[in-house]
Design an enzyme around this catalytic site. Structure first.
Site, short mmCIF file in Angstrom:
data_model
loop_
_atom_site.label_atom_id
_atom_site.label_comp_id
_atom_site.label_asym_id
_atom_site.label_seq_id
_atom_site.Cartn_x
_atom_site.Cartn_y
_atom_site.Cartn_z
N ASN A 16 0.82 -1.22 0.00
CA ASN A 16 0.00 0.00 0.00
C ASN A 16 0.85 1.26 0.00
O ASN A 16 0.62 2.18 -0.78
CB ASN A 16 -0.88 0.04 1.26
N VAL A 17 1.82 1.31 0.89
CA VAL A 17 2.63 2.52 1.05
C VAL A 17 3.83 2.50 0.11
O VAL A 17 4.10 3.49 -0.59
CB VAL A 17 3.11 2.69 2.52
N LYS A 106 5.63 0.74 13.10
CA LYS A 106 5.44 1.02 14.53
C LYS A 106 5.53 -0.24 15.38
O LYS A 106 5.96 -0.19 16.52
CB LYS A 106 4.11 1.72 14.79
N VAL A 133 3.52 7.03 13.19
CA VAL A 133 2.47 7.58 14.07
C VAL A 133 1.59 8.53 13.26
O VAL A 133 2.08 9.52 12.71
CB VAL A 133 3.07 8.34 15.27
N ILE A 137 0.20 12.74 9.03
CA ILE A 137 0.29 13.95 9.88
C ILE A 137 1.73 14.18 10.33
O ILE A 137 2.32 13.30 10.95
CB ILE A 137 -0.62 13.84 11.12
N GLY A 188 -13.54 -1.60 4.62
CA GLY A 188 -12.07 -1.68 4.53
C GLY A 188 -11.35 -0.83 5.56
O GLY A 188 -10.13 -0.68 5.51
N ASP A 202 -2.32 -1.18 18.72
CA ASP A 202 -1.71 -0.28 17.71
C ASP A 202 -1.55 1.12 18.30
O ASP A 202 -0.49 1.74 18.17
CB ASP A 202 -2.62 -0.26 16.47
N LYS A 206 1.99 3.51 19.33
CA LYS A 206 2.16 4.92 18.95
C LYS A 206 2.29 5.80 20.19
O LYS A 206 3.04 6.78 20.18
CB LYS A 206 0.99 5.36 18.08
N GLY A 308 -3.42 5.04 4.82
CA GLY A 308 -3.63 5.12 3.38
C GLY A 308 -2.28 5.21 2.68
O GLY A 308 -1.37 5.89 3.18
P1 NAP Z 1 1.67 -4.14 2.76
O1 NAP Z 1 0.67 -3.56 1.81
O2 NAP Z 1 1.35 -5.42 3.43
O3 NAP Z 1 3.04 -4.35 1.93
C1 NAP Z 1 4.11 -5.04 2.43
C2 NAP Z 1 5.16 -5.18 1.34
O4 NAP Z 1 6.34 -5.76 1.91
C3 NAP Z 1 4.75 -6.09 0.17
O5 NAP Z 1 5.18 -5.52 -1.04
C4 NAP Z 1 5.51 -7.39 0.44
O6 NAP Z 1 5.93 -8.08 -0.74
C5 NAP Z 1 6.75 -6.88 1.15
N1 NAP Z 1 7.27 -7.89 2.08
C6 NAP Z 1 6.68 -8.36 3.20
N2 NAP Z 1 7.46 -9.29 3.77
C7 NAP Z 1 8.56 -9.38 3.01
C8 NAP Z 1 9.74 -10.18 3.06
N3 NAP Z 1 9.92 -11.08 4.02
N4 NAP Z 1 10.67 -10.02 2.10
C9 NAP Z 1 10.50 -9.11 1.11
N5 NAP Z 1 9.40 -8.34 0.98
C10 NAP Z 1 8.44 -8.48 1.92
O7 NAP Z 1 2.07 -3.10 3.89
P2 NAP Z 1 1.73 -1.52 3.95
O8 NAP Z 1 0.31 -1.31 4.29
O9 NAP Z 1 2.30 -0.84 2.75
O10 NAP Z 1 2.56 -1.11 5.27
C11 NAP Z 1 3.97 -1.05 5.25
C12 NAP Z 1 4.47 -0.51 6.60
O11 NAP Z 1 3.99 0.81 6.78
C13 NAP Z 1 4.00 -1.31 7.83
O12 NAP Z 1 5.03 -1.31 8.80
C14 NAP Z 1 2.81 -0.51 8.32
O13 NAP Z 1 2.60 -0.67 9.72
C15 NAP Z 1 3.28 0.90 8.02
N6 NAP Z 1 2.17 1.85 7.85
C16 NAP Z 1 1.18 1.58 6.97
C17 NAP Z 1 0.14 2.48 6.83
C18 NAP Z 1 -0.98 2.21 5.85
O14 NAP Z 1 -1.88 3.05 5.73
N7 NAP Z 1 -0.96 1.11 5.11
C19 NAP Z 1 0.11 3.65 7.61
C20 NAP Z 1 1.17 3.91 8.48
C21 NAP Z 1 2.20 3.00 8.60
P3 NAP Z 1 4.88 -8.73 -1.77
O15 NAP Z 1 4.16 -7.55 -2.37
O16 NAP Z 1 5.69 -9.45 -2.78
O17 NAP Z 1 3.99 -9.59 -0.94
#
Ligand code: NAP
Length: 438
Positions: A16-17, A106, A133, A137, A188, A202, A206, A308
Site C-alpha cells: 500500500n505505502v 510502529k 504515528v 500527519i 475496509g 496499535d 504509537k 492510506g
Molecule cells: P503491505 O501492503 O502489506 O506491503 C508489504 C510489502 O512488503 C509487500 O510488497 C511485500 O511483498 C513486502 N514484504 C513483506 N514481507 C517481506 C519479506 N519477508 N521479504 C520481502 N518483501 C516483503 O504493507 P503496507 O500497508 O504498505 O505497510 C507497510 C508498513 O507501513 C508497515 O510497517 C505498516 O505498519 C506501516 N504503515 C502503513 C500504513 C498504511 O496506511 N498502510 C500507515 C502507516 C504505517 P509482496 O508484495 O511481494 O507480498
C-alpha cells in the site's frame, strides 16, 4: 551548473505505502532533487514475489527478492515491509553500513526501538519514522524539532483510524460495537482480524513513541497501560452524548507530579469522554489528530489522514528528503535526546476526571449517601444528575445517576467505586469511564 550527487535509495516493500513511495520517487524525481541537493535514485525494490500485481506501474527490473544485497549498496533505505523479521535484521544491517533508514514500522519500533535507535546513534546516521504515528500527519518532527525549545506537558492523540471510525459510527447512528465493527470491516477501515486496533495495541505502540519524543525518555510498550474499545456499549455512548460528551480512544502521555514533588509520565490508551466542544471531539470517521499542550506554545492540534498508501507515502518522503539533505550537507545524524530520565508511572498514579453511571434505588437520602462516600475517599463530584425510570411490569421506580468527578487519582477512584458497589441502595455500576478536557 554543477552536477548533483546521486544517492541510492533501496525500497523494502511495495505494498500500500511502498508502491506510492516508488511512484513519487520516480514521478517527482526533479522536484525532489531540487529540494534535496542530490538525485534520489531508486536502486531497487525488495518484495516477496517479483511478479505480483502492483497498484502502480513500475519498471520490472527494479524488483528483487534479494533485500540483503539491495541494502548493502544503498545510501538510504526505506523499510515498508512491516512485521518484525526480516525488517529488523535489514534495518540493523543498513544502519551498520552507514545508510540512513526511514521506516513506518510502529510494531517493530514498539518491540525493539531502543536497539535500532542505539545502532543509529553508533553509526551517526538518521533513523526516521514519521509514518509510524498518525500516517500523513507531521507530528514527530514538530515534537522533536519545532518544540525542542519548549516543555511538553501533555499529549492527547486519536492515533487509530479504525477505532475512531467505529466509535464515530456508534455515536452518530446508535449502533452497537459489533455492528459498527462489521461496517468498518465491510468498508475496509478494519482488518478481518481487528484485534490490534480494537484492543488498543496499535495505539499503545504509537503512545510509546509519542511519549518518548515528548518527554525525552525512552518508553517501551510495557510502560503503556492499554484498554481497547470492545467493552464500550451503545448505552455508554448514549449516556455520554446525553451528558454533552463524546467517547474517543485516546493515546495519552502526560507529566504528573506526586505529593512528594517527584515527577513521572503516565502513558496510557483507553476510551475517554471528551466534552463535545473539545477540538478532538470534532475528529470524525477514520481521521487522526494529536493535541499537544506545551508550557510556552500552549495548545496545538495536528489533524489529518492517519493511514492510506498515498498519505502515508507523504510522511515517508518527508523523512527521506530530510535524511538525504543531511547526507548532502554532512555532519552527524540527527538523534533523539534521551536526557529526560522521567519514570513511567503505573496506571494507579494517573490523575483524571471520571464519569460514573449508577443504577440506584429511588429512595430519599440516596444521593447524600453516595456524595458522602465520594467525599470520604477524597474524590470530589463536579456534576451529579439523576433520571427516574419506572419498570412497566413491576411498577418499581429506580434512578439512573450520572456523576462526573473532578480530577482524582485512579487509585482513589477505584476505591470509591468498590465502596459504592457495597451500598445496599446500588443496583449496579453501569459504567466507569475516564474524562479528559474538562
Ligand atoms: P503491505 O501492503 O502489506 O506491503 C508489504 C510489502 O512488503 C509487500 O510488497 C511485500 O511483498 C513486502 N514484504 C513483506 N514481507 C517481506 C519479506 N519477508 N521479504 C520481502 N518483501 C516483503 O504493507 P503496507 O500497508 O504498505 O505497510 C507497510 C508498513 O507501513 C508497515 O510497517 C505498516 O505498519 C506501516 N504503515 C502503513 C500504513 C498504511 O496506511 N498502510 C500507515 C502507516 C504505517 P509482496 O508484495 O511481494 O507480498
Amino acid at each position: 551548473m554543477t552536477e548533483l550527487r546521486t544517492l541510492k535509495v533501496a525500497l523494502l516493500g511495495c505494498g500500500n505505502v511502498g508502491a506510492q513511495v516508488a511512484r513519487i520517487l520516480i514521478e517527482d524525481a526533479d522536484a525532489l532533487a531540487a529540494r534535496t541537493g542530490a538525485r534520489l535514485q531508486l536502486s531497487g525494490i525488495a518484495v516477496r514475489n517479483v511478479n505480483a500485481p502492483r497498484d502502480v506501474e513500475l519498471p520490472q527490473d527494479l524488483f528483487t527478492t534479494d533485500a540483503e544485497t539491495l541494502v548493502k549498496d544503498a545510501d538510504l533505505v526505506i523499510e515498508l515491509m512491516g512485521g518484525i523479521e526480516p525488517a529488523r535484521t535489514l534495518i540493523l544491517s543498513a544502519l551498520r553500513n552507514g545508510a540512513c533508514v526511514v521506516t513506518g514500522n510502529k510494531a517493530l519500533l514498539a518491540q525493539d526501538g531502543p536497539t535500532l535507535y542505539e545502532e543509529a546513534d553508533k553509526a551517526h546516521v538518521q533513523l526516521s519514522y514519521e509514518a509510524a504515528v498518525a500516517g500523513a500527519i507531521p507530528i514527530l518532527r514538530p515534537i522533536r524539532d519545532s518544540l525542542s525549545g519548549d516543555r511538553i506537558t501533555r499529549v492527547l492523540g486519536i492515533v487509530n483510524g479504525t477505532t475512531n471510525y467505529i466509535l464515530d459510527q456508534m455515536d452518530s447512528t446508535g449502533a452497537q460495537f459489533a455492528d459498527a465493527l462489521a461496517e468498518a470491516q465491510r468498508l475496509g477501515y478494519a482488518e478481518a482480524d481487528p484485534t490490534a486496533d480494537v484492543e488498543g495495541h496499535d495505539a499503545a505502540a504509537k503512545a510509546a513513541i509519542l511519549a518518548s519524543l515528548s518527554f525525552h525518555t525512552r518508553f517501551a510498550l510495557e510502560n503503556v497501560h492499554c484498554e481497547g474499545i470492545t467493552s464500550v456499549s451503545a448505552a455508554d455512548i448514549a449516556a455520554a452524548k446525553d451528558a454533552g460528551f463524546v467517547i474517543k480512544l485516546l493515546a495519552i502521555a502526560e507529566k504528573l507530579s506526586d505529593a512528594d514533588g517527584g515527577e513521572g509520565v503516565s502513558v496510557r490508551v483507553h476510551p475517554t469522554l471528551l466534552p463535545r466542544e473539545h477540538p478532538l471531539a470534532a475528529v470524525r470517521g477514520a481521521f487522526n489528530a494529536v493535541f499537544i499542550e506545551a508550557e510556552n506554545a500552549g495548545e496545538l492540534m495536528f489533524y489529518g489522514q492517519g493511514a492510506g498508501g498515498t498519505p502515508t507515502a507523504s510522511a515517508v518522503l518527508g523523512d527521506l528528503v530530510s535524511a538525504a539533505r543531511r547526507l548532502v550537507l554532512g555532519g552527524p545524524g540527527r538523534t533523539e535526546t534521551t536526557t529526560g530520565h522521567v519514570p513511567a508511572l503505573p496506571i494507579d498514579a494517573a490523575v483524571t476526571s471520571y464519569y460514573i453511571g449508577l443504577d440506584v434505588a429511588d429512595q430519599p437520602g440516596v444521593l447524600a449517601r453516595i456524595a458522602q462516600l465520594f467525599a470520604e475517599h477524597g474524590v470530589s463530584i463536579e456534576i451529579m444528575r439523576q433520571t427516574i425510570h419506572r419498570d412497566a411490569e413491576s411498577n418499581v421506580e429506580s434512578a439512573e445517576l450520572r456523576i462526573v468527578t473532578h480530577r482524582a487519582s485512579e487509585a482513589a477512584l477505584a476505591a470509591t467505586v468498590e465502596a459504592v458497589k457495597g451500598l445496599d441502595v446500588i443496583n449496579s455500576v453501569t459504567s466507569v469511564l475516564r474524562v479528559e478536557g474538562v
